[in-house]
Scaffold this motif. Structure first.
Motif, PDB file in Angstrom:
ATOM      1  N   ASP A  75      42.164  49.511  37.162  1.00 39.55           N
ATOM      2  CA  ASP A  75      41.911  50.264  38.396  1.00 39.55           C
ATOM      3  C   ASP A  75      43.013  49.996  39.424  1.00 39.55           C
ATOM      4  OD1 ASP A  75      39.568  51.158  37.238  1.00 39.55           O
ATOM      5  OD2 ASP A  75      38.286  49.708  38.283  1.00 39.55           O
ATOM      6  N   HIS A  76      43.440  48.738  39.492  1.00 40.02           N
ATOM      7  CA  HIS A  76      44.464  48.345  40.460  1.00 40.02           C
ATOM      8  C   HIS A  76      45.795  49.030  40.164  1.00 40.02           C
ATOM      9  CE1 HIS A  76      47.534  45.420  42.071  1.00 40.02           C
ATOM     10  NE2 HIS A  76      46.732  45.484  43.111  1.00 40.02           N
ATOM     11  N   ILE A  77      46.232  49.007  38.903  1.00 36.21           N
ATOM     12  CA  ILE A  77      47.523  49.637  38.577  1.00 36.21           C
ATOM     13  C   ILE A  77      47.432  51.148  38.719  1.00 36.21           C
ATOM     14  CG2 ILE A  77      47.163  49.879  36.089  1.00 36.21           C
ATOM     15  CD1 ILE A  77      50.419  48.847  37.923  1.00 36.21           C
ATOM     16  N   ARG A  78      46.263  51.725  38.507  1.00 40.42           N
ATOM     17  CA  ARG A  78      46.115  53.168  38.727  1.00 40.42           C
ATOM     18  C   ARG A  78      46.339  53.513  40.203  1.00 40.42           C
ATOM     19  NH1 ARG A  78      41.350  53.620  36.886  1.00 40.42           N
ATOM     20  NH2 ARG A  78      40.182  53.817  38.840  1.00 40.42           N
ATOM     21  N   GLN A  79      45.804  52.681  41.087  1.00 40.90           N
ATOM     22  CA  GLN A  79      46.004  52.909  42.520  1.00 40.90           C
ATOM     23  C   GLN A  79      47.475  52.753  42.905  1.00 40.90           C
ATOM     24  OE1 GLN A  79      43.566  53.930  44.708  1.00 40.90           O
ATOM     25  NE2 GLN A  79      42.299  54.097  42.871  1.00 40.90           N
ATOM     26  N   ILE A  80      48.167  51.806  42.272  1.00 39.57           N
ATOM     27  CA  ILE A  80      49.588  51.624  42.555  1.00 39.57           C
ATOM     28  C   ILE A  80      50.396  52.823  42.065  1.00 39.57           C
ATOM     29  CG2 ILE A  80      51.630  50.253  41.924  1.00 39.57           C
ATOM     30  CD1 ILE A  80      49.846  47.782  41.880  1.00 39.57           C
ATOM     31  N   ASN A  81      50.133  53.243  40.830  1.00 39.16           N
ATOM     32  CA  ASN A  81      50.976  54.275  40.228  1.00 39.16           C
ATOM     33  C   ASN A  81      50.663  55.684  40.705  1.00 39.16           C
ATOM     34  OD1 ASN A  81      52.648  52.584  38.894  1.00 39.16           O
ATOM     35  ND2 ASN A  81      51.883  52.992  36.847  1.00 39.16           N
ATOM     36  N   MET A  82      49.511  55.888  41.308  1.00 37.56           N
ATOM     37  CA  MET A  82      49.257  57.211  41.871  1.00 37.56           C
ATOM     38  C   MET A  82      50.252  57.514  43.008  1.00 37.56           C
ATOM     39  SD  MET A  82      45.694  56.489  43.964  1.00 37.56           S
ATOM     40  CE  MET A  82      45.572  58.132  44.691  1.00 37.56           C
ATOM     41  N   LEU A  83      50.832  56.448  43.579  1.00 33.88           N
ATOM     42  CA  LEU A  83      51.899  56.616  44.571  1.00 33.88           C
ATOM     43  C   LEU A  83      53.280  56.457  43.942  1.00 33.88           C
ATOM     44  CD1 LEU A  83      50.406  54.607  47.576  1.00 33.88           C
ATOM     45  CD2 LEU A  83      50.450  57.085  47.276  1.00 33.88           C
ATOM     46  N   TYR A 140      47.457  40.126  40.322  1.00 33.46           N
ATOM     47  CA  TYR A 140      46.084  40.583  40.585  1.00 33.46           C
ATOM     48  C   TYR A 140      45.220  40.455  39.334  1.00 33.46           C
ATOM     49  CZ  TYR A 140      42.228  43.719  41.823  1.00 33.46           C
ATOM     50  OH  TYR A 140      40.984  44.258  42.067  1.00 33.46           O
ATOM     51  N   SER A 141      45.751  40.883  38.201  1.00 34.30           N
ATOM     52  CA  SER A 141      44.970  40.903  36.966  1.00 34.30           C
ATOM     53  C   SER A 141      44.601  39.497  36.485  1.00 34.30           C
ATOM     54  CB  SER A 141      45.747  41.640  35.868  1.00 34.30           C
ATOM     55  OG  SER A 141      45.958  43.000  36.231  1.00 34.30           O
ATOM     56  N   GLY A 142      45.377  38.495  36.902  1.00 33.61           N
ATOM     57  CA  GLY A 142      45.069  37.120  36.509  1.00 33.61           C
ATOM     58  C   GLY A 142      43.738  36.632  37.027  1.00 33.61           C
ATOM     59  N   ASP A 143      43.233  37.212  38.130  1.00 33.49           N
ATOM     60  CA  ASP A 143      41.969  36.787  38.739  1.00 33.49           C
ATOM     61  C   ASP A 143      40.865  37.830  38.608  1.00 33.49           C
ATOM     62  OD1 ASP A 143      43.016  34.357  39.636  1.00 33.49           O
ATOM     63  OD2 ASP A 143      43.816  35.263  41.443  1.00 33.49           O
ATOM     64  N   HIS A 144      41.117  38.885  37.801  1.00 30.93           N
ATOM     65  CA  HIS A 144      40.158  39.978  37.718  1.00 30.93           C
ATOM     66  C   HIS A 144      39.943  40.409  36.268  1.00 30.93           C
ATOM     67  CE1 HIS A 144      41.534  40.115  41.907  1.00 30.93           C
ATOM     68  NE2 HIS A 144      40.393  40.706  42.183  1.00 30.93           N
ATOM     69  N   THR A 145      38.930  41.221  36.058  1.00 23.76           N
ATOM     70  CA  THR A 145      38.652  41.719  34.719  1.00 23.76           C
ATOM     71  C   THR A 145      39.730  42.726  34.305  1.00 23.76           C
ATOM     72  OG1 THR A 145      37.352  43.617  35.486  1.00 23.76           O
ATOM     73  CG2 THR A 145      36.173  41.518  35.175  1.00 23.76           C
ATOM     74  N   VAL A 146      39.738  43.039  33.006  1.00 21.34           N
ATOM     75  CA  VAL A 146      40.684  44.028  32.498  1.00 21.34           C
ATOM     76  C   VAL A 146      40.496  45.362  33.219  1.00 21.34           C
ATOM     77  CG1 VAL A 146      41.325  45.416  30.483  1.00 21.34           C
ATOM     78  CG2 VAL A 146      40.942  42.955  30.240  1.00 21.34           C
ATOM     79  N   GLN A 147      39.245  45.782  33.389  1.00 23.10           N
ATOM     80  CA  GLN A 147      39.003  47.072  34.039  1.00 23.10           C
ATOM     81  C   GLN A 147      39.461  47.061  35.495  1.00 23.10           C
ATOM     82  OE1 GLN A 147      37.989  49.986  32.512  1.00 23.10           O
ATOM     83  NE2 GLN A 147      38.749  50.740  34.475  1.00 23.10           N
ATOM     84  N   GLU A 148      39.226  45.952  36.182  1.00 27.20           N
ATOM     85  CA  GLU A 148      39.697  45.858  37.570  1.00 27.20           C
ATOM     86  C   GLU A 148      41.209  45.911  37.633  1.00 27.20           C
ATOM     87  OE1 GLU A 148      36.065  43.222  39.569  1.00 27.20           O
ATOM     88  OE2 GLU A 148      37.690  42.217  38.482  1.00 27.20           O
ATOM     89  N   GLY A 149      41.885  45.276  36.659  1.00 28.94           N
ATOM     90  CA  GLY A 149      43.336  45.352  36.599  1.00 28.94           C
ATOM     91  C   GLY A 149      43.814  46.770  36.347  1.00 28.94           C
TER      92      GLY A 149
END
Length: 313
Positions: A280-288, A269-278
């Motif tokens: 945000d994405h891992i935060r959503q993953i790790n909240m679970l 995911y982070s390969g196609d997105h900004t650092v902040q978007e990456g």
């Protein structure tokens, strides 16, 4: 870690063990057919050399593993199914018994496509057929990247055209000392259209080198591939190559599948997105994932100096 913290973690683990979610997962896993017996392909051969490791081998040695339509579609089917297979945590992809890892596109198969096009008179309709074919082949390569299980490619001898496109979608690339590579498409009158032009610059981080290869189709050896980061390790023999790839796969398979798959998801995911978007994405993953039994098992095993055992995912 103090006694109070350990007690809190143990209490959480007991609560999770009583929940219905792990039971549902176990029932789903039990319903699946174990091992690789459930896979039946003609151009691929699958085996399980160790627990949770699947070895996928190209199986067209008489054509030096050239990509025909069946191989394209079976790659897609294989990796889509491995994506959901709880008995698989890491994949090694090799060239099997063929002289080369792959000779690239099967030109006889391209001739068959040419005959299909020749039967269609109108250019727009010929274009529609080609659009569907190219889209299918793109999805076949992308299946490696979309598969949540880490994919390690073990390249020996020639890795030409479609093969180079394919390995850029893998997670880890190893090769033998006699390996050579070529982005061959311009030599057969077309631009590479199944992923190398998009992924190779990201893999190696050198636009000048990638454009040189893409414009000339020149062959380059393992030393150059390693110097530019296309491969991370070079082995003297095919036997050593396969041993090294399988050893890495075994180590990955011993880790938490929730942690490993979450890691791959975020890297892709982070390969196609900004650092902040990456982030945000891992935060959503790790909240679970931070609530998973894998996290607690790993912590408890670390404290007790034991090897953690993780349930199927």
């Amino acid at each position: 870690m103090n006694r109070h913290t350990c007690n809190v973690l143990l209490s959480s683990l007991r609560m999770m063990a009583r929940s219905k979610v792990p039971m549902a997962r176990s029932l789903c896993a039990a319903a699946s057919q174990p091992g690789t017996a459930k896979y039946d392909f003609k151009t691929l051969k699958l085996s399980t050399p160790s627990e949770y490791v699947v070895h996928v081998e190209f199986n067209r040695p008489e054509r030096m593993n050239a990509f025909n339509r069946q191989l394209w579609t079976e790659i897609k089917d294989c990796f889509e199914r491995l994506h959901d297979d709880p008995d698989c945590r890491a994949v090694v992809l090799s060239g099997g018994s063929s002289k080369h890892f792959t000779a690239g596109i099967d030109l006889f198969d391209m001739m068959s496509l040419g005959q299909e096009l020749g039967a269609i008179e109108e250019v727009g309709r010929r274009g529609r057929l080609l659009e569907g074919t190219i889209s299918l082949y793109q999805d076949c390569i992308s299946a490696l990247e979309r598969c949540y299980k880490p994919v390690i490619v073990a390249v020996h001898s020639g890795c030409i055209g479609a093969g180079l496109n394919l390995i850029t979608a893998a997670d880890v690339r190893y090769c033998t000392r006699d390996a050579f590579f070529s982005l061959k498409e311009v030599d057969i009158g077309l631009a590479a259209d199944v992923g190398a032009l998009q992924r190779l610059p990201r893999v190696v981080g050198n636009q000048s080198w990638v454009r040189e290869l893409a414009f000339t189709a020149r062959r380059f050896a393992c030393e150059e591939a390693q110097a530019h980061g296309l491969v991370s390790r070079v082995f003297d023999t095919r036997e050593a190559l396969l041993e090294g790839a399988l050893k890495l796969a075994q180590e990955i398979a011993s880790k938490s599948p929730i942690a490993v798959q979450g890691t791959k998801k975020n890297i892709v995911y982070s390969g196609d997105h900004t650092v902040q978007e990456g982030l945000d994405h891992i935060r959503q993953i790790n909240m679970l994932n931070l609530q998973s039994e894998d996290f607690l098992n790993a912590i408890m095993a670390s404290q007790s100096k034991e090897t953690p055992v993780f349930a199927k995912l």
